[in-house]
Design a protein around this motif. Structure first.
Motif, PDB file in Angstrom:
ATOM      1  N   PHE A 127       0.318   2.831   7.625  1.00 45.23           N
ATOM      2  CA  PHE A 127      -0.963   2.175   7.386  1.00 45.23           C
ATOM      3  C   PHE A 127      -0.797   0.822   6.708  1.00 45.23           C
ATOM      4  CE2 PHE A 127      -1.787   6.527   8.154  1.00 45.23           C
ATOM      5  CZ  PHE A 127      -3.022   6.567   8.781  1.00 45.23           C
ATOM      6  N   ALA A 130       0.869  -0.129   3.050  1.00 45.09           N
ATOM      7  CA  ALA A 130       1.764   0.972   2.688  1.00 45.09           C
ATOM      8  C   ALA A 130       3.053   0.458   2.051  1.00 45.09           C
ATOM      9  CB  ALA A 130       2.112   1.791   3.928  1.00 45.09           C
ATOM     10  N   THR A 164      -6.196   1.079   7.144  1.00 44.15           N
ATOM     11  CA  THR A 164      -6.437   2.163   6.201  1.00 44.15           C
ATOM     12  C   THR A 164      -7.859   2.069   5.669  1.00 44.15           C
ATOM     13  OG1 THR A 164      -5.526   3.291   4.252  1.00 44.15           O
ATOM     14  CG2 THR A 164      -5.648   0.884   4.157  1.00 44.15           C
ATOM     15  N   SER A 165      -8.189   2.918   4.725  1.00 46.96           N
ATOM     16  CA  SER A 165      -9.469   2.834   4.022  1.00 46.96           C
ATOM     17  C   SER A 165      -9.252   2.063   2.723  1.00 46.96           C
ATOM     18  CB  SER A 165      -9.994   4.243   3.729  1.00 46.96           C
ATOM     19  OG  SER A 165     -11.100   4.199   2.856  1.00 46.96           O
ATOM     20  N   TYR A 166      -9.997   0.970   2.547  1.00 46.56           N
ATOM     21  CA  TYR A 166      -9.870   0.104   1.370  1.00 46.56           C
ATOM     22  C   TYR A 166     -11.299  -0.193   0.904  1.00 46.56           C
ATOM     23  CZ  TYR A 166      -7.616  -3.748  -1.326  1.00 46.56           C
ATOM     24  OH  TYR A 166      -7.120  -4.581  -2.310  1.00 46.56           O
ATOM     25  N   SER A 181      -9.381   4.034  12.433  1.00 41.23           N
ATOM     26  CA  SER A 181      -7.925   4.230  12.420  1.00 41.23           C
ATOM     27  C   SER A 181      -7.485   5.142  13.555  1.00 41.23           C
ATOM     28  CB  SER A 181      -7.493   4.824  11.077  1.00 41.23           C
ATOM     29  OG  SER A 181      -7.799   3.961  10.012  1.00 41.23           O
ATOM     30  N   ILE A 199       1.268   8.812   5.088  1.00 43.29           N
ATOM     31  CA  ILE A 199       0.362   8.034   4.246  1.00 43.29           C
ATOM     32  C   ILE A 199       0.492   8.473   2.801  1.00 43.29           C
ATOM     33  CG2 ILE A 199      -1.599   9.609   4.598  1.00 43.29           C
ATOM     34  CD1 ILE A 199      -3.387   7.027   4.656  1.00 43.29           C
ATOM     35  N   GLN A 203      -2.356   4.502  -2.369  1.00 42.44           N
ATOM     36  CA  GLN A 203      -1.266   3.579  -2.073  1.00 42.44           C
ATOM     37  C   GLN A 203      -0.776   2.914  -3.351  1.00 42.44           C
ATOM     38  OE1 GLN A 203      -3.251   1.309   1.077  1.00 42.44           O
ATOM     39  NE2 GLN A 203      -1.822   2.215   2.543  1.00 42.44           N
ATOM     40  N   PRO A 211      -8.304   5.746  -0.943  1.00 40.18           N
ATOM     41  CA  PRO A 211      -9.200   5.757   0.221  1.00 40.18           C
ATOM     42  C   PRO A 211     -10.526   6.417  -0.101  1.00 40.18           C
ATOM     43  CG  PRO A 211      -7.450   7.387   0.476  1.00 40.18           C
ATOM     44  CD  PRO A 211      -7.111   6.576  -0.740  1.00 40.18           C
TER      45      PRO A 211
END
Length: 428
Positions: A127, A130, A164-166, A181, A199, A203, A211
């Motif tokens: 992702f 990462a 990714t989820s941010y 994704s 994942i 992160q 996320p």
């Protein structure tokens, strides 16, 4: 430092120009007798402190017995005991197996080997933002170029990166981010070619990006439905750091494989791959291992370290530490719009620093605040794809008083670099 420059490769950098001679209780002592407050824990390694009595005792006893016997030549009890413990405490009540290694990079790389062996497929999805390590394969999986990848190619094939989820930057719910994704995975890779999704539940080097709720469960559900091995890299998040023994537990995730390291052994080099028995048993005998993998001294330290997490309920302590960090930086955010986001779980917290008005990353201020902290006796680390995140990873044994002292210095760093135009009226 002059000796370091003359003797050590230039690529091995350092954050603070000191030489540490002792440490404990959240304090590092340098060769000049200065005491520094440690808010980095050697990058989340010394979760129980860097001279924990239980670890010192266990290591001393093991050294007196034997320092090394390659487990793949002549097995010994310590390795087996660590494997048994990890099989017991990692998420899920299914039958598990564990293999031990030296570093987080090795653990992630071997998790990929195992997934490829089990599925007979080669593609791996990772992702944006990462970080998985510095070996060729894990460097290929890592997102950020400088300093981790720049000039070190060519990279390993069959590694595919998707969004990714941010939440701070994309504004999407977990389900929305997951749909995007998974669409990318389906169209650009295809489940029939995919061995594993890998994942970090939060992160690390990428910016302590947590996320949105629902993102990780959606990935796991898709992986399970499509015969793809779901691997959670908990090298940085594991062992009470996020307020639970593993970050997976916050959303009741049960990964097919989990990789651990860093906080596992009180500062000694050890890492692990733990997973479903049928997956872990797929490589042929001799396909996994390493000369030092599961060193007996490191195993003794790990057993003592894990016992300390459990005995002293350090997951609860991590949540208390997180509450203090939130209190300090939410208060600062109310008056300083350069604090774009305060995020993370437990004692894995971060502040994203932004340019007022635009919300764009401000790596210059981030670096300046970290230097200010170091100059005033506090070790903090920066991270983030854009270099704009200050992260907090204090030992879980730190006192509230010492923690607040260290955080106060970081706040002073913001104020020392604060043009009046960057300060806003208190929010209601």
């Amino acid at each position: 430092m002059q000796r370091k420059v003359s003797a050590v490769a230039a690529g091995v950098g350092h954050v603070v120009p000191v030489s540490i001679v002792a440490g404990g209780g959240g304090i590092l002592i340098d060769a000049d007798g200065n005491s520094l407050i440690d808010l980095g824990s050697g990058i989340a390694v010394t979760g129980i402190g860097n001279s924990a009595p239980a670890v010192v005792e266990a290591v001393t006893h093991q050294v007196q017995q034997f320092t090394h016997a390659c487990f793949t030549v002549t097995p010994y009890d310590g390795y087996v005991a660590v494997a048994e413990k990890l099989n017991s405490i990692t998420p899920g009540d299914h039958e598990k197996r564990t293999a031990l290694f030296n570093t987080g990079s090795e653990a992630v790389e071997n998790a990929i080997k195992i997934a490829r062996s089990f599925t007979g497929k080669h593609a791996v999805v990772v992702f944006d933002h990462a970080f998985h390590g510095r070996t060729n394969l894990t460097m290929s999986m890592t997102a950020k170029s400088m300093p981790y990848k720049d000039g070190f190619g060519p990279f390993a094939p069959d590694i595919y990166r998707v969004p990714t989820s941010y939440p701070f930057r994309d504004g999407l719910t977990g389900e929305e981010a997951a749909r995007y994704s998974l669409l990318q995975i389906d169209k650009q890779v295809g489940a029939s070619n995919l061995a594993a999704i890998v994942i970090e539940p939060i992160q690390g080097e990428g910016g302590f990006i947590e996320p949105a709720p629902g993102f990780l469960p959606a990935l796991q559900d898709w992986a399970t439905a499509n015969g793809v091995v779901f691997i959670l890299d908990e090298v940085q998040t594991g062992f009470s750091r996020t307020g639970d023994l593993f970050a997976s537990n916050h959303e009741t995730l049960v990964p097919d494989i989990i990789t651990t390291g860093k906080g596992i052994a009180g500062g000694l080099p050890l890492a692990a791959v733990t997973g479903r028995a049928e997956i872990m048993d797929s490589p042929q005998p001799g396909g996994l291992g390493g000369t030092y993998a599961g060193n007996p001294i490191a195993c003794a330290a790990a057993l003592a370290t894990i016992e300390t997490y459990e005995k002293h309920n350090l997951a609860v302590r991590a949540r208390q530490i997180g509450a203090v960090i939130d209190e300090v930086f939410f208060e600062l955010a109310n008056s300083d719009d350069r604090i774009g986001d305060v995020r993370g779980r437990g004692a894995m917290k971060a502040v994203e620093v932004v340019l007022p008005g635009s919300g764009d990353p401000d790596p210059s201020l981030t670096a300046s605040v970290a230097r200010f902290a170091a100059d005033h006796g506090v070790v903090v680390l920066t991270c983030g794809t854009y270099g704009s995140v200050i992260r907090f990873l204090p030992p879980l044994t730190i006192s509230d008083e010492l923690l607040r002292d260290g955080l106060r210095v970081v706040v002073d760093g913001f104020r020392a670099h604060a043009p009046t135009t960057h300060v806003k009226e208190n929010r209601p």
